[in-house]
Design a protein around this motif. Sequence first.
Motif, PDB file in Angstrom:
ATOM      1  N   ARG A  54      -7.948   6.300   7.238  1.00 25.79           N
ATOM      2  CA  ARG A  54      -7.484   5.101   7.933  1.00 25.79           C
ATOM      3  C   ARG A  54      -6.132   4.696   7.340  1.00 25.79           C
ATOM      4  O   ARG A  54      -5.999   4.550   6.127  1.00 25.79           O
ATOM      5  CB  ARG A  54      -8.513   3.986   7.770  1.00 25.79           C
ATOM      6  N   ILE A  55      -5.144   4.493   8.215  1.00 24.90           N
ATOM      7  CA  ILE A  55      -3.765   4.299   7.769  1.00 24.90           C
ATOM      8  C   ILE A  55      -3.161   3.058   8.413  1.00 24.90           C
ATOM      9  O   ILE A  55      -3.393   2.782   9.591  1.00 24.90           O
ATOM     10  CB  ILE A  55      -2.905   5.530   8.133  1.00 24.90           C
ATOM     11  N   VAL A  56      -2.382   2.299   7.609  1.00 28.84           N
ATOM     12  CA  VAL A  56      -1.562   1.199   8.119  1.00 28.84           C
ATOM     13  C   VAL A  56      -0.099   1.574   7.879  1.00 28.84           C
ATOM     14  O   VAL A  56       0.248   2.089   6.812  1.00 28.84           O
ATOM     15  CB  VAL A  56      -1.894  -0.132   7.423  1.00 28.84           C
ATOM     16  N   ILE A  57       0.751   1.320   8.871  1.00 29.13           N
ATOM     17  CA  ILE A  57       2.185   1.610   8.765  1.00 29.13           C
ATOM     18  C   ILE A  57       2.961   0.298   8.741  1.00 29.13           C
ATOM     19  O   ILE A  57       2.818  -0.536   9.642  1.00 29.13           O
ATOM     20  CB  ILE A  57       2.670   2.463   9.947  1.00 29.13           C
ATOM     21  N   ALA A  58       3.801   0.096   7.716  1.00 21.24           N
ATOM     22  CA  ALA A  58       4.627  -1.102   7.607  1.00 21.24           C
ATOM     23  C   ALA A  58       6.099  -0.719   7.642  1.00 21.24           C
ATOM     24  O   ALA A  58       6.600  -0.068   6.724  1.00 21.24           O
ATOM     25  CB  ALA A  58       4.307  -1.859   6.315  1.00 21.24           C
ATOM     26  N   ASP A  59       6.774  -1.105   8.717  1.00 12.11           N
ATOM     27  CA  ASP A  59       8.206  -0.822   8.891  1.00 12.11           C
ATOM     28  C   ASP A  59       8.763  -1.841   9.867  1.00 12.11           C
ATOM     29  O   ASP A  59       8.093  -2.198  10.840  1.00 12.11           O
ATOM     30  CB  ASP A  59       8.422   0.596   9.418  1.00 12.11           C
ATOM     31  N   ASP A  60       9.981  -2.318   9.623  1.00 11.78           N
ATOM     32  CA  ASP A  60      10.528  -3.372  10.482  1.00 11.78           C
ATOM     33  C   ASP A  60      11.069  -2.840  11.805  1.00 11.78           C
ATOM     34  O   ASP A  60      11.439  -3.629  12.674  1.00 11.78           O
ATOM     35  CB  ASP A  60      11.619  -4.164   9.747  1.00 11.78           C
ATOM     36  N   HIS A  61      11.103  -1.525  11.988  1.00 14.15           N
ATOM     37  CA  HIS A  61      11.568  -0.952  13.242  1.00 14.15           C
ATOM     38  C   HIS A  61      10.381  -0.496  14.096  1.00 14.15           C
ATOM     39  O   HIS A  61       9.604   0.375  13.681  1.00 14.15           O
ATOM     40  CB  HIS A  61      12.502   0.235  12.983  1.00 14.15           C
ATOM     41  N   ALA A  62      10.263  -1.082  15.288  1.00 15.58           N
ATOM     42  CA  ALA A  62       9.142  -0.760  16.171  1.00 15.58           C
ATOM     43  C   ALA A  62       9.116   0.716  16.534  1.00 15.58           C
ATOM     44  O   ALA A  62       8.045   1.322  16.644  1.00 15.58           O
ATOM     45  CB  ALA A  62       9.216  -1.619  17.435  1.00 15.58           C
ATOM     46  N   ASP A  94      -7.769  14.314  11.274  1.00 12.83           N
ATOM     47  CA  ASP A  94      -8.308  13.614  10.111  1.00 12.83           C
ATOM     48  C   ASP A  94      -7.596  12.297   9.814  1.00 12.83           C
ATOM     49  O   ASP A  94      -7.771  11.720   8.740  1.00 12.83           O
ATOM     50  CB  ASP A  94      -8.234  14.520   8.878  1.00 12.83           C
ATOM     51  N   MET A  95      -6.774  11.791  10.764  1.00 16.45           N
ATOM     52  CA  MET A  95      -6.015  10.571  10.529  1.00 16.45           C
ATOM     53  C   MET A  95      -6.132   9.600  11.700  1.00 16.45           C
ATOM     54  O   MET A  95      -6.197  10.016  12.856  1.00 16.45           O
ATOM     55  CB  MET A  95      -4.530  10.884  10.282  1.00 16.45           C
ATOM     56  N   GLU A  96      -6.120   8.302  11.365  1.00  9.69           N
ATOM     57  CA  GLU A  96      -6.138   7.263  12.388  1.00  9.69           C
ATOM     58  C   GLU A  96      -5.312   6.073  11.910  1.00  9.69           C
ATOM     59  O   GLU A  96      -5.548   5.537  10.823  1.00  9.69           O
ATOM     60  CB  GLU A  96      -7.567   6.792  12.665  1.00  9.69           C
ATOM     61  N   VAL A  97      -4.324   5.670  12.706  1.00  8.95           N
ATOM     62  CA  VAL A  97      -3.532   4.480  12.400  1.00  8.95           C
ATOM     63  C   VAL A  97      -4.304   3.270  12.918  1.00  8.95           C
ATOM     64  O   VAL A  97      -4.463   3.094  14.125  1.00  8.95           O
ATOM     65  CB  VAL A  97      -2.132   4.551  13.043  1.00  8.95           C
ATOM     66  N   VAL A  98      -4.792   2.446  11.992  1.00 10.70           N
ATOM     67  CA  VAL A  98      -5.636   1.307  12.373  1.00 10.70           C
ATOM     68  C   VAL A  98      -4.838   0.016  12.529  1.00 10.70           C
ATOM     69  O   VAL A  98      -5.339  -0.973  13.059  1.00 10.70           O
ATOM     70  CB  VAL A  98      -6.765   1.093  11.348  1.00 10.70           C
ATOM     71  N   GLY A  99      -3.566   0.022  12.055  1.00  3.75           N
ATOM     72  CA  GLY A  99      -2.746  -1.178  12.181  1.00  3.75           C
ATOM     73  C   GLY A  99      -1.314  -0.910  11.784  1.00  3.75           C
ATOM     74  O   GLY A  99      -1.016   0.062  11.078  1.00  3.75           O
ATOM     75  N   THR A 100      -0.405  -1.755  12.262  1.00  2.00           N
ATOM     76  CA  THR A 100       1.012  -1.663  11.893  1.00  2.00           C
ATOM     77  C   THR A 100       1.517  -3.052  11.517  1.00  2.00           C
ATOM     78  O   THR A 100       0.935  -4.066  11.901  1.00  2.00           O
ATOM     79  CB  THR A 100       1.869  -1.100  13.042  1.00  2.00           C
ATOM     80  N   ALA A 101       2.616  -3.087  10.761  1.00  2.47           N
ATOM     81  CA  ALA A 101       3.183  -4.353  10.295  1.00  2.47           C
ATOM     82  C   ALA A 101       4.701  -4.264  10.289  1.00  2.47           C
ATOM     83  O   ALA A 101       5.270  -3.189  10.109  1.00  2.47           O
ATOM     84  CB  ALA A 101       2.667  -4.683   8.896  1.00  2.47           C
ATOM     85  N   LYS A 144      -2.672  -6.975   7.144  1.00  2.00           N
ATOM     86  CA  LYS A 144      -3.316  -5.837   7.782  1.00  2.00           C
ATOM     87  C   LYS A 144      -4.176  -5.044   6.787  1.00  2.00           C
ATOM     88  O   LYS A 144      -5.251  -4.550   7.137  1.00  2.00           O
ATOM     89  CB  LYS A 144      -2.265  -4.924   8.422  1.00  2.00           C
ATOM     90  N   VAL A 145      -3.708  -4.932   5.552  1.00  2.00           N
ATOM     91  CA  VAL A 145      -4.503  -4.247   4.531  1.00  2.00           C
ATOM     92  C   VAL A 145      -5.772  -5.057   4.247  1.00  2.00           C
ATOM     93  O   VAL A 145      -6.864  -4.490   4.100  1.00  2.00           O
ATOM     94  CB  VAL A 145      -3.686  -4.052   3.233  1.00  2.00           C
ATOM     95  N   MET A 146      -5.639  -6.357   4.183  1.00  4.08           N
ATOM     96  CA  MET A 146      -6.795  -7.217   3.949  1.00  4.08           C
ATOM     97  C   MET A 146      -7.801  -7.088   5.096  1.00  4.08           C
ATOM     98  O   MET A 146      -9.013  -7.072   4.873  1.00  4.08           O
ATOM     99  CB  MET A 146      -6.350  -8.680   3.815  1.00  4.08           C
ATOM    100  N   LYS A 147      -7.312  -6.945   6.317  1.00  7.06           N
ATOM    101  CA  LYS A 147      -8.181  -6.873   7.488  1.00  7.06           C
ATOM    102  C   LYS A 147      -8.844  -5.511   7.648  1.00  7.06           C
ATOM    103  O   LYS A 147     -10.057  -5.420   7.902  1.00  7.06           O
ATOM    104  CB  LYS A 147      -7.376  -7.197   8.750  1.00  7.06           C
ATOM    105  N   TYR A 148      -8.063  -4.433   7.481  1.00  7.63           N
ATOM    106  CA  TYR A 148      -8.571  -3.099   7.799  1.00  7.63           C
ATOM    107  C   TYR A 148      -9.025  -2.276   6.591  1.00  7.63           C
ATOM    108  O   TYR A 148      -9.700  -1.263   6.767  1.00  7.63           O
ATOM    109  CB  TYR A 148      -7.505  -2.312   8.561  1.00  7.63           C
ATOM    110  N   LYS A 149      -8.624  -2.683   5.381  1.00 12.51           N
ATOM    111  CA  LYS A 149      -8.970  -1.920   4.168  1.00 12.51           C
ATOM    112  C   LYS A 149      -8.656  -0.429   4.354  1.00 12.51           C
ATOM    113  O   LYS A 149      -9.539   0.438   4.228  1.00 12.51           O
ATOM    114  CB  LYS A 149     -10.452  -2.090   3.842  1.00 12.51           C
ATOM    115  N   PRO A 150      -7.410  -0.074   4.647  1.00 13.93           N
ATOM    116  CA  PRO A 150      -7.059   1.326   4.916  1.00 13.93           C
ATOM    117  C   PRO A 150      -7.105   2.184   3.658  1.00 13.93           C
ATOM    118  O   PRO A 150      -7.044   1.677   2.534  1.00 13.93           O
ATOM    119  CB  PRO A 150      -5.630   1.225   5.447  1.00 13.93           C
TER     120      PRO A 150
END
Length: 217
Positions: free
Chosen positions: A2-10, A25-32, A41-47
């Motif tokens: 489970r992966i979260v991506i944080a970047d200011d460019h959409a 073997d990968m899933e993006v569960v949230g972005t920031a 997002k890390v607090m919510k999804y626990k990636p």
Amino acid sequence: MRIVIADDHAVVRTGFSMILNYQEDMEVVGTAADGVEAYQKVMKYKPDVLIMDLSMPPGESGLIATSKILESFPETKILILTMYDDEEYLFHVLRNGAKGYILKNAPDEQLLLAIRTVVKGETYIDMKLTTSLVNEFVSNSAQDNGDKTDPFKILSKREIEILPLIAKGYGNKDIAEKLFVSVKTVEAHKTHIMQKLELKSKPELVEYAMKKKLIDF
């Protein structure tokens, strides 16, 4: 994974999400879009893995958010994503617990390898960074009484957090409200920052923050 991506460019968030979600073997569960949202997002999804851009204006930078997230969610492995081929940033983020450092122009297969490496608890360094930099990092880490001129060593975590806010023009009251501390506490930290870095004026502080990429021009 489970992966979260944080970047200011959409476009970066969308592009990376497509690449990673295509893997079995990968899933993006949230972005920031900034450090504050990344924390949420890390607090919510626990990636398992957080891919974190270092520079995300005008919100909280990845450099500041990384230490906060690692302190609250040590089980999430942080992979730093950046355009800066800079040993100072490499050393700083690794010393503070990030598990990997990869450049934005790295090929897709290198990004996938980096994610799979850090999720196992191992450290991944972008191939473009030389072996000498890694050797220097290992050597410096073993020396508790190393070079104290490095600002990331002589400033406390709170001071590193306050410095870019001052540079961006926030007043003492505004900073106090953002960080839930007293105005006197902010004033004391500001004084310590100026003294430790031997800065004599606000313009010098702004120039310093820009040089260290704590804020963008």
